[in-house]
Enzyme design. Sequence first.
Site, PDB file in Angstrom:
ATOM      1  N   GLU A 362     -22.828   4.780  10.700  1.00  0.00           N
ATOM      2  CA  GLU A 362     -21.887   4.046   9.854  1.00  0.00           C
ATOM      3  C   GLU A 362     -22.612   3.074   8.927  1.00  0.00           C
ATOM      4  O   GLU A 362     -22.244   2.922   7.751  1.00  0.00           O
ATOM      5  CB  GLU A 362     -20.885   3.286  10.728  1.00  0.00           C
ATOM      6  CG  GLU A 362     -19.996   4.171  11.593  1.00  0.00           C
ATOM      7  CD  GLU A 362     -19.144   5.124  10.775  1.00  0.00           C
ATOM      8  OE1 GLU A 362     -18.796   4.780   9.630  1.00  0.00           O
ATOM      9  OE2 GLU A 362     -18.843   6.229  11.276  1.00  0.00           O
ATOM     10  N   HIS A 365     -23.963   4.739   5.830  1.00  0.00           N
ATOM     11  CA  HIS A 365     -23.039   4.844   4.704  1.00  0.00           C
ATOM     12  C   HIS A 365     -23.108   3.590   3.832  1.00  0.00           C
ATOM     13  O   HIS A 365     -23.121   3.664   2.598  1.00  0.00           O
ATOM     14  CB  HIS A 365     -21.602   5.037   5.207  1.00  0.00           C
ATOM     15  CG  HIS A 365     -21.318   6.404   5.741  1.00  0.00           C
ATOM     16  ND1 HIS A 365     -21.543   7.546   5.014  1.00  0.00           N
ATOM     17  CD2 HIS A 365     -20.809   6.820   6.946  1.00  0.00           C
ATOM     18  CE1 HIS A 365     -21.191   8.609   5.729  1.00  0.00           C
ATOM     19  NE2 HIS A 365     -20.743   8.195   6.909  1.00  0.00           N
ATOM     20  N   GLU A 441     -22.230  12.598   4.908  1.00  0.00           N
ATOM     21  CA  GLU A 441     -22.319  12.597   6.365  1.00  0.00           C
ATOM     22  C   GLU A 441     -23.706  13.031   6.835  1.00  0.00           C
ATOM     23  O   GLU A 441     -24.279  12.432   7.764  1.00  0.00           O
ATOM     24  CB  GLU A 441     -21.250  13.513   6.963  1.00  0.00           C
ATOM     25  CG  GLU A 441     -19.837  13.008   6.792  1.00  0.00           C
ATOM     26  CD  GLU A 441     -19.624  11.662   7.459  1.00  0.00           C
ATOM     27  OE1 GLU A 441     -20.060  11.491   8.621  1.00  0.00           O
ATOM     28  OE2 GLU A 441     -19.038  10.777   6.824  1.00  0.00           O
ATOM     29  N   ASP A 445     -26.348  10.641   8.924  1.00  0.00           N
ATOM     30  CA  ASP A 445     -27.002  11.087  10.159  1.00  0.00           C
ATOM     31  C   ASP A 445     -28.518  10.929  10.053  1.00  0.00           C
ATOM     32  O   ASP A 445     -29.180  10.459  10.991  1.00  0.00           O
ATOM     33  CB  ASP A 445     -26.654  12.554  10.440  1.00  0.00           C
ATOM     34  CG  ASP A 445     -25.294  12.711  11.093  1.00  0.00           C
ATOM     35  OD1 ASP A 445     -24.705  11.685  11.496  1.00  0.00           O
ATOM     36  OD2 ASP A 445     -24.810  13.856  11.200  1.00  0.00           O
TER      37      ASP A 445
END
Length: 507
Positions: A362, A365, A441, A445
């Site tokens: 998170e 991001h 995404e 990761d």
Amino acid sequence: PAAMPDPVAADQQSALSSWLNSVAPERIFCGVLGFFWLTYLWENYLAWRQYKLMRDSPQLPEAARQLTDDQTYAKARAYSIDKSRYSAVRGLWSQLLFTFILLAELMPRLWAVAGRHLDSLAGPDASRGQLPQSMVFLVYVMLLSFLIDLPWSVYKNFVLEARHGFNKQTPGFYAKDQLKSLLLSMAIGLPIAAALLWLIERGGPYFYVYAWLLASVVIFVLMLVYPSFIAPLFDTYEPLREGQLKQRIEDLAKRLEFPLTQLLVIEGSRRSAHSNAYLFGLWRSKRIVLFDTLIEGYQMQSVKEKEEKEREKREKEKAAEGQGEKSDEAKAEPDSAAGEEKEKEAKKGCNDDEILAVLGHELGHWSLGHNVSNIFISEVNLFLMFFAFGQLLNCHSAFAAFGFQQPAPLLLRLAFVLEFLLSPYNELLGFAMICLTRLFEFQADRFSVRLGFGQQLKTALIKLHTDNLSYPLFDPLYSAFNHSHPTVLHRLAAIDQAEAEDEAKTK
């Protein structure tokens, strides 16, 4: 009732509006309805491909053995098949209802009903304009939508989700939740709609600029007030208790220079057994929220206090009744079964290392600017849509195709342009955003892997996959058009590749 005068000047008609006005209304109607049916059939074809894959795979495939066992796979498959069937039936119902609304011209009929009811309450007034009638119309639409969706929502939560052990809501809690959502939607939505219509009426030829600015300000304000005033109306929040997990999260935030101001836990277990985590906030005031179902063995303070009080009450009742050994033995078996069930539930969720890996994703991001990119794209899209509305505002032939007198009410012109005439654009943008989000995404990761959480992120993904009874395999075409997040198997493979690349660089 007689058509109201058009509050928007006729000289705002664009070349696009002029061209559409030259097209027969019947052709516009058939084009819009046909596009929606083509989209519906395409989505159902994709859903059928995925359903067929699940139906024809009763045994755990070898490719998914790293994720789950045979028993969990059977549960996940049954859950996914049930959801697929539910979505198919609800989708067909929605499509037929949508078609009926257009063919029967129910929207202009409801607009007329709103006008008659307004006249009966306040008396006819030709000078009041469209705004009061628009507000009455919106209230009717909200109430009807709520009542139409309610049976589907009840079935999904209290039958489908409950059947597979996810629904934790009581009927009373659910009813309060739904009522609060409806009232809040009206309290927020009606004033915003009124302000937007007022701007369209009085903004002149460049009203779409002012409408875009208003929408942007509203979004900004809602982002500010949501965590402090709106979210607590629906869920219970508490600060994460002092301990190793809190300290490690704060250390990670400092390491990345993330301006963490609050670390909260939300009582998601009161609503569902699904788990999640997210970040929110603006500029130098950021918050991290963890679902209690994400943290292995975690109990909200209010829940712990409630259980302690209940235990004390039971002990007092036993002491007062003077129960003998026989009674205790009779109750030992159900108490033991309840203990086993609680122990099984306590094993769900992630340990501290895995939670840090999830937060690493998170925070990736945030660090990589994905949130800023999404806001920028949203703002550009919002402006383009209002600009397109400005170009199509006076395409009276299109509105006449759906049963509206000329000129059509501004509120319904806005809704029809954004939802119907721009539907091809919306579909293309939706697919592009799915592709972009999937890329984000993978990047997040990789960011977590570079923080040193590669293996922990893999085990966290596997645990969350198991706890949420996610089905492990997907048809490639279905996945391409529906998954904004990569499948778990793809993410695990990408994490392995990222770790291998980092290891090769260090050598």
